[in-house]
Structures are given as structure tokens and as C-alpha cells.
Design an enzyme around this catalytic site. Structure first.
Site, PDB file in Angstrom:
ATOM      1  N   HIS A 122      19.399  37.557   3.576  1.00 33.91           N
ATOM      2  CA  HIS A 122      19.009  36.221   4.409  1.00 33.91           C
ATOM      3  C   HIS A 122      19.885  35.849   5.447  1.00 33.91           C
ATOM      4  O   HIS A 122      19.915  35.056   5.955  1.00 33.91           O
ATOM      5  CB  HIS A 122      18.678  35.014   3.369  1.00 33.91           C
ATOM      6  CG  HIS A 122      17.326  35.505   2.551  1.00 33.91           C
ATOM      7  ND1 HIS A 122      17.223  34.348   1.431  1.00 33.91           N
ATOM      8  CD2 HIS A 122      16.398  36.128   2.918  1.00 33.91           C
ATOM      9  CE1 HIS A 122      16.030  35.193   0.812  1.00 33.91           C
ATOM     10  NE2 HIS A 122      15.751  35.981   1.519  1.00 33.91           N
ATOM     11  N   CYS A 130      22.859  33.641  20.601  1.00 32.66           N
ATOM     12  CA  CYS A 130      22.175  33.148  21.730  1.00 32.66           C
ATOM     13  C   CYS A 130      20.894  33.632  21.742  1.00 32.66           C
ATOM     14  O   CYS A 130      20.553  34.786  21.461  1.00 32.66           O
ATOM     15  CB  CYS A 130      22.908  33.320  23.013  1.00 32.66           C
ATOM     16  SG  CYS A 130      22.119  32.964  24.321  1.00 32.66           S
ATOM     17  N   GLU A 218      18.571  27.640 -16.284  1.00 33.37           N
ATOM     18  CA  GLU A 218      17.121  27.510 -16.833  1.00 33.37           C
ATOM     19  C   GLU A 218      16.540  28.867 -16.632  1.00 33.37           C
ATOM     20  O   GLU A 218      17.003  29.837 -15.947  1.00 33.37           O
ATOM     21  CB  GLU A 218      16.571  26.635 -15.466  1.00 33.37           C
ATOM     22  CG  GLU A 218      17.194  25.431 -15.319  1.00 33.37           C
ATOM     23  CD  GLU A 218      16.811  24.415 -16.267  1.00 33.37           C
ATOM     24  OE1 GLU A 218      15.964  24.584 -16.899  1.00 33.37           O
ATOM     25  OE2 GLU A 218      17.912  23.479 -16.336  1.00 33.37           O
TER      26      GLU A 218
END
Ligand code: NAD
Ligand code: ZN
Length: 250
Positions: A122, A130, A218
Site C-alpha cells: 500500500h 507532486c 483476535e
């Protein structure tokens, strides 16, 4: 049910027995560096909906507003330092036991920890470019006192991270797929595995016969394919795995 120590022992053996181990990391690995995940409590995402602020269309139509989020992200990321999880992966690479890290993170912490082969799926928020002429800058050389920051040509600068509404850079996608297809072990660390196409890398690896070790406090959308799921924070778990590997190597 295996105990925590048994899982660490098994993970260390798998890493030592593997010919080609690849890691896929998500925002969770940087939590212990002080950079919150999208969904975790206390992140800047609670203040700013990333799909609203970090969308390419929004950056084009209202760069001042998008840069409120980018500025805070850059400032948060620059305060973060690699934690023991990043360091353990860099050591495994040094020992010849990890070939590449595919990271969804945009914080440069794997490289700061010393990892050499990192695929930035990513992009990287600390590199700017620019939007008019393409000239590249480092965030560290640009003042963010006034936003949006401008190029010498007066064009608006943007972080070289993949924004919502943008495609994954082609080379990174091809390289990641190749890594997923050719590894025989994938470590999946700190990712909810909800963001595509990064989340499909462990599936590609598993389809090609690789074993999957997942580390996360988790369960994730991919836990069902994990051969070994180690429930815990990545700094502790990866330090424990590294210690066990070093012990076995002698
Ligand atoms: P996510 O926010 O969706 O999920 C984070 C995962 O990390 C969760 O599964 C959570 O259980 C786990 N986690 C929380 N604390 C952890 C710990 N101490 N150790 C290990 N795991 C822990 O993140 P995602 O799946 O990576 O996807 C969100 C997208 O947001 C990514 O594409 C990423 O680029 C971006 N993002 C990047 C950063 C960064 O660069 N540090 C930070 C936030 C978001
Ligand atoms: Zn320019």
C-alpha cells in the site's frame, strides 16, 4: 488444545524446516509502536473516516481537507519506532529464514528495523510526490505548517500511499503474488484480512500448498485456514518464536 509454549515450539520448527518463508503484515504489527489500527480504539480514524478523507477523489476535490488526515498520519508515524515484532522479522531475514515481507503498512517500520526485502503493498506515507509534475520529496524535508504542501511547480503534493479508490501498484502486486505462490510457509501477522487484494495472499499461498501461521490477539477472516493460530500480540509472540528458533539453531 495446545498450550502457548507448544504453539511457539511448533512455529519455530516450521520456520526452521521451511525452504521459503514469507510474512504478510497488517496494521496490528505496528500497534505496539504507538500507531493505531483503523478499527482499534484511540486511532485517528475515530476522528476521520478514512474512506472520506483518504479517498483519491476527495484529495483531488479538497486537498486542504485530505491533508488534515495526512498531516496527522505523518506526524504519528514519524513518532513510531520499530517494536520487537519488527525487529524479530528483520533478524529472521538476517538468519536466512525469511525471504520477504509483504506489508500493508505505510509506516516504514520494517525498513527502520533492518528488513531489506519489503514489498510495500500500500505504498509509503513518508514519501511524497507532486500531483502535477511527479517530482518526489521526503516528508521529512517538507514543512507541514501550511497544508496542502506544494511542489516547486506549485502542484499539490500527495503521500505515495495507496488511497481509497486507487489500485495496488502493479509491480508490488505481481511480486506479492509470486511470493505467495512460491512460499511453503506464510506468517500472517496483525491483519484483519478484510482489505483486498492483500487478504487473498494467504489463500493463494495455502492453495499452493504452503502452511499458514497466524499471529493476532483476535481471530481474523482467515483464521480458518491457519495451520497454527497463535493468539497474542505480535511483539511478544514473535520475540518468543525468535528465541525458540535461536535456541534450536544453537
Ligand atoms: P486492520 O486495522 O484492519 O486490522 C488490524 C489487525 O491487527 C486486527 O486483526 C487486530 O486484531 C490486530 N492487532 C491489534 N493489536 C495487535 C497486536 N498488538 N499485535 C498483532 N496484531 C494486533 O488493519 P489491516 O488489516 O492491516 O488493514 C487496514 C489497512 O489500513 C491496511 O491496508 C493498512 O495499510 C492501513 N493502515 C496502516 C497503518 C500503518 O501503516 N501502521 C495503520 C493503520 C491502517
Ligand atoms: Zn511539481
Amino acid at each position: 488444545m495446545s498450550t502457548y509454549d507448544e504453539l511457539i515450539e511448533r512455529a519455530a520448527s516450521e520456520i526452521l524446516n521451511s525452504k521459503n518463508t514469507v510474512a504478510l503484515t497488517g496494521a496490528g504489527i505496528s500497534v505496539e509502536s504507538g500507531i493505531a489500527t483503523f478499527r482499534g480504539a484511540g486511532g485517528l480514524w475515530e476522528k476521520y473516516d478514512p474512506e472520506e478523507y483518504a479517498h483519491i477523489a476527495k484529495l483531488r476535490s479538497n486537498p486542504e481537507r485530505a491533508w488534515i488526515l495526512f498531516k496527522e498520519m505523518i506526524e504519528t508515524i514519524r513518532k513510531g519506532e520499530p517494536n520487537p515484532a519488527h525487529v524479530a522479522l528483520a533478524k529472521l531475514e538476517d538468519m536466512g529464514l525469511l525471504s520477504v515481507i509483504i506489508t500493508q503498512n505505510v509506516d516504514n517500520l520494517h525498513q527502520d528495523a533492518g528488513s531489506k526485502h519489503v514489498i510495500e503493498f500500500h505504498g509509503n506515507t513518508l514519501n511524497l510526490s507532486c500531483m502535477e509534475c511527479g517530482k518526489k520529496y521526503l516528508a521529512s524535508e517538507i514543512s507541514l505548517d501550511e497544508i496542502p504542501p506544494l511542489c516547486a511547480c506549485n502542484g499539490v503534493l500527495r503521500p505515495d500511499a495507496v488511497l481509497f479508490g486507487e489500485a495496488i501498484p502493479f509491480d508490488e502486486l505481481v511480486e506479492s503474488r509470486k511470493a505467495a505462490e512460491t512460499c511453503d510457509l506464510m506468517l500472517v501477522i496483525g491483519t484483519t484480512a478484510l482489505v483486498q487484494p492483500a487478504a487473498s495472499m494467504p489463500l493463494i499461498a495455502a492453495e499452493n500448498g504452503a502452511k499458514i501461521i497466524e499471529i493476532n490477539p483476535e481471530e481474523s477472516a482467515l483464521t480458518y485456514i491457519a495451520d497454527i493460530f497463535i493468539k497474542g500480540r505480535s511483539a511478544r509472540v514473535l520475540s518468543d518464536i525468535l528465541r525458540k528458533v535461536e535456541e534450536k539453531v544453537g
